[in-house]
Design a protein around this motif. Structure first.
Motif, short mmCIF file in Angstrom:
data_model
loop_
_atom_site.label_atom_id
_atom_site.label_comp_id
_atom_site.label_asym_id
_atom_site.label_seq_id
_atom_site.Cartn_x
_atom_site.Cartn_y
_atom_site.Cartn_z
N ASN A 19 1.11 -1.10 -0.27
CA ASN A 19 -0.06 -0.08 -0.29
C ASN A 19 0.73 1.26 0.22
OD1 ASN A 19 -1.94 -1.32 0.02
ND2 ASN A 19 -2.18 -0.91 2.18
N ASP A 125 -13.25 1.38 6.74
CA ASP A 125 -14.46 -0.02 5.35
C ASP A 125 -15.98 0.69 5.16
OD1 ASP A 125 -15.72 -2.37 5.16
OD2 ASP A 125 -16.99 -2.00 5.47
N PRO A 281 -9.44 -3.30 1.27
CA PRO A 281 -8.91 -2.47 0.87
C PRO A 281 -9.28 -1.25 1.94
CG PRO A 281 -11.21 -3.33 -0.03
CD PRO A 281 -10.79 -4.53 1.03
N SER A 282 -9.77 -2.10 3.74
CA SER A 282 -9.58 -0.75 4.46
C SER A 282 -8.42 -0.57 5.32
CB SER A 282 -10.38 -1.06 5.84
OG SER A 282 -9.59 -2.44 6.32
N ARG A 284 -5.64 0.00 2.94
CA ARG A 284 -5.78 1.24 2.25
C ARG A 284 -6.15 2.39 2.06
NH1 ARG A 284 -5.83 -3.00 -1.81
NH2 ARG A 284 -8.60 -2.30 -2.27
#
Length: 339
Positions: A19, A125, A281-282, A284
């Protein structure tokens, strides 16, 4: 460009390395690990430099900020060194497994480092951020009941669990943080019950793999959290918030949204295999939030907020063993001068 150093080249370190390397506002200068081979291997994958020299990490002439993803027992020491260098820091949870030590290093760091954030990544999130926006805008009235579910697909290794601090501190603590974040309130009491059903040997460690927790918020609203380590059908996480005038929920995440129909049957896509696939994704988004804070944005969750989630976990762990409702005692911070 913000010049970063990453501490820790294990699994979660590799997640952060990817990331950091992909972020347009970051230059990942160095990857530190006590295992030189592991540091070099990860650094090469993200076009950085591996090092086993901790002084490389906290050199303000070369590094602007650090991300702490090393083993849990090193977090407090690395946070202290970041504070000594007046260096912004993004730290994996927990600050330290011992609440008293976490309080001490937080009190030491707060006046010394300009930005310090603990990576309770579920706040970032997409669905949970929308729940937060809806609840805090008053669209469902006053919060009366929050129901949260955290169910893992399989048991972690026993050697990991033995040093994790137990289910309350390791798994459910994320949802203690979310309960505070959604409601804007600090829970006052907690009752926790649990059993070692999937792995009976956990009882020898004083731990559980299946638990139910009830938090009472000021004013009497309740939070219910069920947590399991092993369910066998994927990773299952969901949240429902009931207010005085409405309800909002974040449902199970599936791997897709296709339903296949045949005579007498409907087959839907299933759940993600593991927790990481669900929440990747959270991480990032959390990093992006931290980088934006370095450019003048607001930072959260702070060290102080992380301590509050940890204090709830401590009281919940005490309740597991006492069988009683326990009061939650939040730490009081006074500036420390650590050696």
């Amino acid at each position: 460009m913000h010049r970063f150093a990453l501490l820790g080249a294990g699994f979660i370190g590799s997640v952060h390395a990817a990331n950091l390397a992909a972020h347009p506002g970051v230059d990942l200068v160095a990857v530190y690990d006590i295992d030189g081979g592991r540091a070099t291997s990860l650094a090469e994958r993200v076009h950085s430099r591996g090092t086993t020299d901790i002084s490389d990490v906290f050199d303000r002439a070369e590094i602007d900020a650090v991300l702490i993803a090393s083993s849990t027992d090193t977090h407090a020491e690395h946070l202290r060194r970041a504070a000594d260098a007046a260096m912004p820091v993004l730290c994996e949870k927990p600050i330290d497994l011992e609440l008293a030590r976490a309080v001490d290093v937080t009190a030491y760091a707060l006046p010394r480092t300009p930005h310090a954030m603990v990576d309770f990544n579920r706040r970032f999130d997409r669905d949970y951020a929308e729940l937060h926006r809806i609840v805090r805008s008053g669209q469902i009235g006053d919060v009366e009941l929050i129901q949260m579910t955290s169910r893992g697909p399989s048991m972690p290794p026993l050697d990991y669990i033995a040093v994790s601090g137990g289910q309350m501190r390791d798994q459910t603590v994320h949802f203690f943080d979310l309960a505070r974040w959604f409601s804007g309130l600090d829970p006052v009491t907690v009752f926790a019950a649990g059993s070692a059903l999937a792995e009976p040997r956990l009882a020898d460690l004083g731990d559980v793999d299946t638990s139910a927790v009830v938090l009472e918020l000021p004013g009497g609203a309740l939070v219910q959290i069920d947590s399991t380590r092993r369910i066998g059908y994927g990773y299952d996480e969901r949240i429902e918030i009931l207010g005085s005038t409405g309800m909002v929920e974040a449902r199970r995440h599936r791997t897709g949204s296709v339903s296949r129909y045949s005579r007498g049957h409907v087959v839907d896509d299933g759940l993600h295999d593991g927790w990481f696939e669900r929440v990747a994704p959270s991480y990032r988004a959390a990093l992006d939030h931290f980088v934006q804070a370095l450019d003048g944005g607001q930072i959260e969750p702070t060290l102080t907020e992380a301590l509050k989630a940890q204090a709830i976990a401590e009281a919940a762990t005490a309740s597991l063993h006492s069988g009683r409702t326990e009061p939650i005692v939040y730490p009081t911070l006074t500036e420390r001068s650590l050696p």
